[in-house]
Design an enzyme around this catalytic site. Structure first.
Site, PDB file in Angstrom:
ATOM      1  N   GLY A 199      47.826  57.791  64.680  1.00  0.00           N
ATOM      2  CA  GLY A 199      47.941  56.500  64.017  1.00  0.00           C
ATOM      3  C   GLY A 199      49.029  56.466  62.956  1.00  0.00           C
ATOM      4  O   GLY A 199      49.884  55.574  62.964  1.00  0.00           O
ATOM      5  N   ASP A 225      49.136  53.451  66.831  1.00  0.00           N
ATOM      6  CA  ASP A 225      48.558  52.098  66.854  1.00  0.00           C
ATOM      7  C   ASP A 225      49.575  51.080  67.350  1.00  0.00           C
ATOM      8  O   ASP A 225      49.236  50.148  68.087  1.00  0.00           O
ATOM      9  CB  ASP A 225      48.078  51.710  65.454  1.00  0.00           C
ATOM     10  N   ASP A 257      36.585  53.994  59.685  1.00  0.00           N
ATOM     11  CA  ASP A 257      35.891  54.497  58.506  1.00  0.00           C
ATOM     12  C   ASP A 257      36.225  53.552  57.360  1.00  0.00           C
ATOM     13  O   ASP A 257      37.328  53.596  56.816  1.00  0.00           O
ATOM     14  CB  ASP A 257      36.368  55.918  58.192  1.00  0.00           C
ATOM     15  N   HIS A 290      48.332  54.312  56.302  1.00  0.00           N
ATOM     16  CA  HIS A 290      48.868  53.567  57.451  1.00  0.00           C
ATOM     17  C   HIS A 290      48.015  52.339  57.756  1.00  0.00           C
ATOM     18  O   HIS A 290      47.905  51.919  58.904  1.00  0.00           O
ATOM     19  CB  HIS A 290      49.005  54.470  58.683  1.00  0.00           C
ATOM     20  N   ASP A 311      49.496  49.701  59.969  1.00  0.00           N
ATOM     21  CA  ASP A 311      49.500  49.944  61.413  1.00  0.00           C
ATOM     22  C   ASP A 311      48.186  49.501  62.045  1.00  0.00           C
ATOM     23  O   ASP A 311      48.170  48.962  63.159  1.00  0.00           O
ATOM     24  CB  ASP A 311      49.740  51.433  61.695  1.00  0.00           C
ATOM     25  N   ARG A 322      46.095  42.561  64.776  1.00  0.00           N
ATOM     26  CA  ARG A 322      46.881  41.337  64.869  1.00  0.00           C
ATOM     27  C   ARG A 322      47.363  41.112  66.298  1.00  0.00           C
ATOM     28  O   ARG A 322      47.402  39.980  66.779  1.00  0.00           O
ATOM     29  CB  ARG A 322      48.066  41.405  63.909  1.00  0.00           C
ATOM     30  N   HIS A 361      38.994  57.029  63.487  1.00  0.00           N
ATOM     31  CA  HIS A 361      39.463  57.689  62.278  1.00  0.00           C
ATOM     32  C   HIS A 361      38.823  59.070  62.155  1.00  0.00           C
ATOM     33  O   HIS A 361      37.840  59.373  62.841  1.00  0.00           O
ATOM     34  CB  HIS A 361      39.159  56.827  61.061  1.00  0.00           C
TER      35      HIS A 361
END
Length: 319
Positions: A244, A249, A269, A276, A279, A285, A187
């Site tokens: 991202g 992602d 962060d 997002h 994402d 997942r 991030h």
């Protein structure tokens, strides 16, 4: 072995193992598994204790286990590998909430050094507030959050090296880095820390067959590689995907699902709300969907230690 029953907050007596003499205080590990990862003979929980048995005997960790997960361990006859332990209540009775508090606490008797949470990505409880808080507080406090079978087994194997053990090493699955790929994501507030990590561990990261990153992080890493390897050799050191927020992602998640990326170093962060967020959760997942293959490391200190221990592990493989 017959196990004595214990109440929450009380340690059982250690099992009579004969491991190597510990060189540091034993780790205390929080443990919970979603129901689909508990019951079957080949479940992720069972595989964890069977595959990592040698590492566990070297480490001799203390366990803090949420109720139903501990019941499942006993039912599979694996209790001797989960000693000594503290039993927490069932999740519906606040066991997972108590585990979050033990991540935050610093007093040795009320804390954990790492959390193993074997997550079934389709289990609704994995997105309960206490489940999300558990991961977030691990990142904030720099404690490993291990949510896939692959991540737990690799982490235990690497940590056992710090106890002076070498007899526990696995057959080397995933350690032939010239045949492996890694994703490097950070991030905005973590990009400079990613660059410092990459520079410090450049020799290790350079061994991977492919390196992938999202957006700006990829461009910055390629600039670093050009300084380290020369302009031409470092130009395409990392394959950059979209940012991202624009879907990078998701692009990496697809490669994880196809088992083309095993390791994801994702410096998050935890203090900034992100539009997002879905994402980010999609990528995690994906790793949990292929729980026996992929792993995610999310905090700076944990990433640094992981890369350092992996270098030691690879040195042993080639010695």
């Amino acid at each position: 072995m017959t196990l004595s029953s214990v109440t929450a907050g009380t340690l059982t007596s250690p099992a009579p193992l004969t491991p190597l003499t510990p060189l540091k205080p034993r780790l205390r590990i929080g443990l919970i598994a979603n129901r689909s990862h508990q019951d079957a003979a080949g479940s992720a929980l069972v595989q964890l204790f069977r595959r990592a048995e040698a590492s566990l005997r070297a480490l001799q960790p203390e366990w803090v286990v949420v109720g139903r997960t501990l019941d499942a361990i006993h039912s599979h006859g694996l209790g001797h590998l989960c000693e000594p332990h503290i039993r927490f209540p069932y999740g519906r009775e606040g066991g997972l909430m108590k585990l979050v508090a033990h991540v935050v606490n610093s007093a040795p008797q009320n804390s954990v050094d790492a959390v193993v949470y074997l997550i079934d990505p389709v289990d609704p409880s994995s997105v309960f507030p206490e489940a999300l808080a558990l991961k977030r507080q691990c990142v904030i406090h720099g404690k490993p959050f291990l949510s896939t079978l692959a991540s737990v087994c690799e982490w235990l194997e690497l940590e056992a090296l710090t106890m002076g053990s070498t007899t526990h090493l696995s057959s080397g699955r995933g350690f032939a880095l010239p045949q492996e790929s890694i994703a490097l994501i950070a991030h905005d507030a973590m990009k400079q820390k990613m660059l410092k990590l990459a520079e410090k561990h450049f020799a290790l990261l350079d061994q991977f067959e492919h390196r992938y990153a999202t957006g700006t992080t990829g461009s910055l890493l390629n600039q670093l590689a050009q300084r380290m390897k020369g302009e031409e050799a470092g130009r395409n050191w990392v394959q950059p995907f979209l940012s991202g927020p624009m879907g990078g992602d998701a692009q990496i998640a697809e490669l994880v699902l196809e088992q083309k990326i095993r390791r994801i170093l994702f410096l998050e962060d935890p203090h900034v709300a992100r539009q997002h967020e879905a994402d980010i959760q999609l990528l995690e997942r994906a790793a949990r969907t292929v729980t026996d293959f992929a792993l995610v490391v999310s905090d700076v200190d944990g990433s640094d230690r992981w890369l350092q221990l992996m270098s030691q592990r690879l040195a042993l493989s080639t010695s």
